[in-house]
Design a protein around this motif. Structure first.
Motif, PDB file in Angstrom:
ATOM      1  N   SER A  32       0.835  -1.212   0.000  1.00  0.00           N
ATOM      2  CA  SER A  32       0.000   0.000   0.000  1.00  0.00           C
ATOM      3  C   SER A  32       0.867   1.258   0.000  1.00  0.00           C
ATOM      4  CB  SER A  32      -0.933   0.009   1.214  1.00  0.00           C
ATOM      5  OG  SER A  32      -1.822  -1.080   1.162  1.00  0.00           O
ATOM      6  N   ALA A  33       1.952   1.231   0.755  1.00  0.00           N
ATOM      7  CA  ALA A  33       2.877   2.370   0.772  1.00  0.00           C
ATOM      8  C   ALA A  33       3.534   2.542  -0.592  1.00  0.00           C
ATOM      9  CB  ALA A  33       3.931   2.172   1.861  1.00  0.00           C
ATOM     10  N   VAL A  34       3.890   1.427  -1.248  1.00  0.00           N
ATOM     11  CA  VAL A  34       4.472   1.506  -2.587  1.00  0.00           C
ATOM     12  C   VAL A  34       3.475   2.110  -3.564  1.00  0.00           C
ATOM     13  CG1 VAL A  34       5.429   0.166  -4.516  1.00  0.00           C
ATOM     14  CG2 VAL A  34       6.080  -0.390  -2.163  1.00  0.00           C
ATOM     15  N   VAL A  35       2.201   1.798  -3.413  1.00  0.00           N
ATOM     16  CA  VAL A  35       1.155   2.384  -4.266  1.00  0.00           C
ATOM     17  C   VAL A  35       1.171   3.895  -4.148  1.00  0.00           C
ATOM     18  CG1 VAL A  35      -1.342   2.624  -4.594  1.00  0.00           C
ATOM     19  CG2 VAL A  35      -0.356   0.363  -4.223  1.00  0.00           C
ATOM     20  N   VAL A  36       1.104   4.400  -2.944  1.00  0.00           N
ATOM     21  CA  VAL A  36       1.023   5.849  -2.722  1.00  0.00           C
ATOM     22  C   VAL A  36       2.296   6.544  -3.208  1.00  0.00           C
ATOM     23  CG1 VAL A  36       0.848   7.639  -0.956  1.00  0.00           C
ATOM     24  CG2 VAL A  36      -0.601   5.615  -0.805  1.00  0.00           C
ATOM     25  N   VAL A  37       3.436   6.043  -2.782  1.00  0.00           N
ATOM     26  CA  VAL A  37       4.709   6.664  -3.170  1.00  0.00           C
ATOM     27  C   VAL A  37       4.924   6.536  -4.681  1.00  0.00           C
ATOM     28  CG1 VAL A  37       7.218   6.531  -2.920  1.00  0.00           C
ATOM     29  CG2 VAL A  37       5.747   6.379  -0.900  1.00  0.00           C
ATOM     30  N   GLY A  38       4.618   5.376  -5.230  1.00  0.00           N
ATOM     31  CA  GLY A  38       4.818   5.143  -6.658  1.00  0.00           C
ATOM     32  C   GLY A  38       4.016   6.096  -7.524  1.00  0.00           C
ATOM     33  N   TYR A  39       2.739   6.288  -7.193  1.00  0.00           N
ATOM     34  CA  TYR A  39       1.919   7.206  -7.988  1.00  0.00           C
ATOM     35  C   TYR A  39       2.370   8.653  -7.800  1.00  0.00           C
ATOM     36  CZ  TYR A  39      -1.360   3.574  -9.450  1.00  0.00           C
ATOM     37  OH  TYR A  39      -1.933   2.472 -10.014  1.00  0.00           O
ATOM     38  N   LEU A  40       2.730   9.039  -6.579  1.00  0.00           N
ATOM     39  CA  LEU A  40       3.220  10.404  -6.349  1.00  0.00           C
ATOM     40  C   LEU A  40       4.496  10.674  -7.147  1.00  0.00           C
ATOM     41  CD1 LEU A  40       2.631  10.865  -2.508  1.00  0.00           C
ATOM     42  CD2 LEU A  40       1.461  12.056  -4.369  1.00  0.00           C
ATOM     43  N   VAL A  41       5.419   9.734  -7.109  1.00  0.00           N
ATOM     44  CA  VAL A  41       6.673   9.886  -7.853  1.00  0.00           C
ATOM     45  C   VAL A  41       6.389   9.922  -9.350  1.00  0.00           C
ATOM     46  CG1 VAL A  41       8.841   8.724  -8.450  1.00  0.00           C
ATOM     47  CG2 VAL A  41       8.146   8.919  -6.049  1.00  0.00           C
ATOM     48  N   SER A  42       5.510   9.049  -9.804  1.00  0.00           N
ATOM     49  CA  SER A  42       5.194   9.003 -11.226  1.00  0.00           C
ATOM     50  C   SER A  42       4.614  10.328 -11.715  1.00  0.00           C
ATOM     51  CB  SER A  42       4.205   7.865 -11.503  1.00  0.00           C
ATOM     52  OG  SER A  42       3.907   7.806 -12.880  1.00  0.00           O
ATOM     53  N   PHE A  43       3.650  10.860 -11.003  1.00  0.00           N
ATOM     54  CA  PHE A  43       3.043  12.132 -11.407  1.00  0.00           C
ATOM     55  C   PHE A  43       4.048  13.280 -11.340  1.00  0.00           C
ATOM     56  CE2 PHE A  43      -1.136  10.097 -10.230  1.00  0.00           C
ATOM     57  CZ  PHE A  43      -1.583   9.995 -11.537  1.00  0.00           C
ATOM     58  N   ALA A  44       4.901  13.282 -10.320  1.00  0.00           N
ATOM     59  CA  ALA A  44       5.909  14.340 -10.207  1.00  0.00           C
ATOM     60  C   ALA A  44       6.901  14.278 -11.368  1.00  0.00           C
ATOM     61  CB  ALA A  44       6.646  14.225  -8.867  1.00  0.00           C
ATOM     62  N   LEU A  45       7.339  13.084 -11.713  1.00  0.00           N
ATOM     63  CA  LEU A  45       8.282  12.937 -12.824  1.00  0.00           C
ATOM     64  C   LEU A  45       7.632  13.296 -14.155  1.00  0.00           C
ATOM     65  CD1 LEU A  45      10.030   9.621 -11.739  1.00  0.00           C
ATOM     66  CD2 LEU A  45      11.068  11.905 -11.804  1.00  0.00           C
ATOM     67  N   MET A  46       6.385  12.892 -14.338  1.00  0.00           N
ATOM     68  CA  MET A  46       5.710  13.236 -15.582  1.00  0.00           C
ATOM     69  C   MET A  46       5.494  14.743 -15.668  1.00  0.00           C
ATOM     70  SD  MET A  46       2.510  11.553 -17.616  1.00  0.00           S
ATOM     71  CE  MET A  46       1.191  12.050 -16.561  1.00  0.00           C
ATOM     72  N   ALA A  47       5.169  15.373 -14.561  1.00  0.00           N
ATOM     73  CA  ALA A  47       4.997  16.827 -14.551  1.00  0.00           C
ATOM     74  C   ALA A  47       6.286  17.530 -14.966  1.00  0.00           C
ATOM     75  CB  ALA A  47       4.555  17.295 -13.169  1.00  0.00           C
ATOM     76  N   ARG A  48       7.405  17.034 -14.488  1.00  0.00           N
ATOM     77  CA  ARG A  48       8.706  17.618 -14.879  1.00  0.00           C
ATOM     78  C   ARG A  48       8.976  17.386 -16.363  1.00  0.00           C
ATOM     79  NH1 ARG A  48      11.608  21.053 -13.115  1.00  0.00           N
ATOM     80  NH2 ARG A  48      13.553  19.933 -13.325  1.00  0.00           N
ATOM     81  N   ALA A  49       8.668  16.197 -16.851  1.00  0.00           N
ATOM     82  CA  ALA A  49       8.876  15.902 -18.280  1.00  0.00           C
ATOM     83  C   ALA A  49       8.011  16.805 -19.149  1.00  0.00           C
ATOM     84  CB  ALA A  49       8.570  14.436 -18.565  1.00  0.00           C
ATOM     85  N   LEU A  50       6.830  17.147 -18.664  1.00  0.00           N
ATOM     86  CA  LEU A  50       5.906  17.973 -19.447  1.00  0.00           C
ATOM     87  C   LEU A  50       6.341  19.434 -19.551  1.00  0.00           C
ATOM     88  CD1 LEU A  50       2.494  16.463 -18.370  1.00  0.00           C
ATOM     89  CD2 LEU A  50       3.558  16.357 -20.637  1.00  0.00           C
TER      90      LEU A  50
END
Length: 109
Positions: A32-50
């Motif tokens: 469950s912790a990996v879910v939360v951290v994983g999605y937060l990291v994913s969105f943050a990285l995609m935001a930077r790429a954008l």
């Protein structure tokens, strides 16, 4: 560099999605912790790429490769079935991303 960020965002999203399955309804703490951290990291990285890439094709790549990654991960980690129609669907997703990139590409401008 934006492509590296996008690739890392995809890996993070796939890890989060597979952990969602492993969490058994968010009842297991570590997945469950990996879910939360994983999605937060994913969105943050995609935001930077954008900041350097176009949103439409980037989102198509992110969601398509995330879908393919989750499909493959489900087969490998959870012994989920591989059906011919599912493989056809995965190929269609990849072809759609290719067509989107031919139509305008991911670079801004």
């Amino acid at each position: 560099m934006p492509y590296v960020l996008l690739a890392l965002a995809i890996v993070s999203e796939v890890a989060a999605t597979l952990s969602l399955r492993a969490s058994e309804g968010l009842s297991k703490l570590v997945p469950s912790a990996v879910v939360v951290v994983g999605y937060l990291v994913s969105f943050a990285l995609m935001a930077r790429a954008l900041t350097a890439l176009n949103v439409g094709p980037v989102y198509a790549i992110w969601s398509a490769l995330g879908t393919i990654g989750a499909f493959v991960g489900g087969v490998v980690l959870f012994d989920e079935p591989v059906r011919p129609l599912t493989v056809v669907g995965a190929v269609i997703i990849v072809l759609g991303v290719i067509v989107m990139n031919l139509g305008g590409g991911v670079g801004q401008g």
